[in-house]
Design a protein around this motif. Structure first.
Motif, short mmCIF file in Angstrom:
data_model
loop_
_atom_site.label_atom_id
_atom_site.label_comp_id
_atom_site.label_asym_id
_atom_site.label_seq_id
_atom_site.Cartn_x
_atom_site.Cartn_y
_atom_site.Cartn_z
N ALA A 51 0.85 -1.18 0.00
CA ALA A 51 0.00 0.00 0.00
C ALA A 51 0.89 1.24 0.00
N TYR A 52 0.36 2.31 -0.56
CA TYR A 52 1.05 3.59 -0.57
C TYR A 52 0.05 4.68 -0.91
N LEU A 53 0.43 5.94 -0.72
CA LEU A 53 -0.41 7.06 -1.11
C LEU A 53 0.06 7.54 -2.48
N GLN A 54 -0.82 7.38 -3.48
CA GLN A 54 -0.49 7.82 -4.84
C GLN A 54 -0.61 9.34 -4.88
N THR A 55 0.53 10.01 -4.97
CA THR A 55 0.57 11.47 -5.01
C THR A 55 0.85 11.98 -6.42
N GLY A 56 0.86 11.06 -7.38
CA GLY A 56 1.12 11.44 -8.77
C GLY A 56 2.51 11.05 -9.23
N TYR A 57 3.36 10.65 -8.27
CA TYR A 57 4.75 10.32 -8.60
C TYR A 57 5.07 8.85 -8.40
N CYS A 58 4.14 8.08 -7.86
CA CYS A 58 4.39 6.67 -7.55
C CYS A 58 4.12 5.80 -8.78
N ASN A 59 4.98 4.83 -8.98
CA ASN A 59 4.73 3.83 -10.01
C ASN A 59 3.81 2.75 -9.44
N THR A 60 3.41 1.80 -10.25
CA THR A 60 2.44 0.77 -9.86
C THR A 60 2.79 0.04 -8.58
N ASN A 61 4.05 -0.28 -8.37
CA ASN A 61 4.47 -1.01 -7.17
C ASN A 61 5.03 -0.08 -6.10
N GLY A 62 4.61 1.18 -6.13
CA GLY A 62 4.98 2.14 -5.10
C GLY A 62 6.36 2.75 -5.25
N GLU A 63 7.03 2.49 -6.36
CA GLU A 63 8.34 3.10 -6.57
C GLU A 63 8.20 4.62 -6.48
N ASN A 64 9.20 5.28 -5.92
CA ASN A 64 9.24 6.73 -5.72
C ASN A 64 8.35 7.21 -4.57
N CYS A 65 7.86 6.29 -3.74
CA CYS A 65 6.99 6.64 -2.63
C CYS A 65 7.29 5.78 -1.41
N THR A 66 6.76 6.20 -0.25
CA THR A 66 6.85 5.40 0.97
C THR A 66 5.95 4.18 0.81
N LEU A 67 6.50 3.00 1.04
CA LEU A 67 5.78 1.76 0.81
C LEU A 67 5.42 1.07 2.12
N MET A 68 4.22 0.56 2.19
CA MET A 68 3.75 -0.26 3.31
C MET A 68 3.57 -1.67 2.79
N GLU A 69 4.22 -2.65 3.44
CA GLU A 69 4.11 -4.05 3.04
C GLU A 69 3.36 -4.80 4.12
N MET A 70 2.50 -5.74 3.71
CA MET A 70 1.73 -6.47 4.72
C MET A 70 1.39 -7.87 4.28
N THR A 71 1.35 -8.76 5.25
CA THR A 71 0.79 -10.09 5.10
C THR A 71 -0.15 -10.26 6.28
N LEU A 72 -1.40 -10.48 5.99
CA LEU A 72 -2.41 -10.67 7.03
C LEU A 72 -2.93 -12.09 6.91
N ILE A 73 -2.71 -12.85 7.98
CA ILE A 73 -3.07 -14.27 7.95
C ILE A 73 -3.35 -14.75 9.37
N ASN A 74 -4.33 -15.60 9.50
CA ASN A 74 -4.60 -16.20 10.81
C ASN A 74 -3.42 -17.08 11.19
N PRO A 75 -2.88 -16.93 12.40
CA PRO A 75 -1.74 -17.75 12.79
C PRO A 75 -2.14 -19.22 12.97
N THR A 76 -1.38 -20.10 12.35
CA THR A 76 -1.61 -21.54 12.50
C THR A 76 -0.48 -22.21 13.27
N CYS A 77 0.57 -21.45 13.57
CA CYS A 77 1.69 -21.94 14.37
C CYS A 77 2.40 -20.72 14.95
N ALA A 78 3.28 -20.93 15.90
CA ALA A 78 4.04 -19.83 16.50
C ALA A 78 4.89 -19.15 15.43
#
Length: 156
Positions: free
Chosen positions: A62-89
């Motif tokens: 995720a990122y805030l598209q300010t007009g300068y970001c490419n599709t994968n957030g290049e040139n911007c602050t990037l937020m990376e996430m994996t959201l998953i129910n824990p099945t092990c420690a």
């Protein structure tokens, strides 16, 4: 207060008789007054509005598209996430902020979990947030994990 992008991940677990369903909601709160939040999965912006709900595990950026970001957030602050129910420690949700080139600081970005792991999160409020964002691929200490059930996540 500096303008910021708030991303909220609401990780909810719904139980029905004999079955369980995994659901994760990612909510954006744009406090910048400009730009459009982007939520990218497999190279496609899947966000319409200010939140997205995934019926099952979610992995994306995720990122805030300010007009300068490419599709994968290049040139911007990037937020990376994996959201998953824990099945092990150690195999639950994880999120981080990345400024590894070609990503660069463009807006304050933060996130935090709630409904479990309350207060665990990260903020990058300047281009020099070296203790809070990835600048090199081995800056693993900036990742924030959550192994709790029924966890949610707010991001700014």
């Amino acid at each position: 207060m500096q303008p910021s992008l708030v991303l909220a991940f609401v990780v909810s677990f719904f139980f029905t008789v004999g079955a369980s369903a995994e659901s994760h909601t990612i909510k954006f709160v744009n406090q910048c007054g400009y730009g459009t939040p982007a939520l990218v999965q497999n190279g496609n912006n899947i966000l319409s509005g200010d939140q997205y709900t995934s019926n099952g595990p979610f992995s994306g950026i995720a990122y805030l598209q300010t007009g300068y970001c490419n599709t994968n957030g290049e040139n911007c602050t990037l937020m990376e996430m994996t959201l998953i129910n824990p099945t092990c420690a150690g195999c639950g949700s994880s999120a981080d902020i990345s400024l590894i080139s070609p990503h660069v600081y463009n807006v304050e970005t933060s996130f935090s979990y709630y409904n479990g792991c309350d207060g665990v999160g990260q903020t990058c409020a300047s281009p020099n947030c070296t203790q809070n964002a990835f600048f090199a691929s081995n800056d693993n200490f900036v990742q924030k994990e959550c192994q709790a059930n029924d966890v949610s996540d707010w991001n700014r």
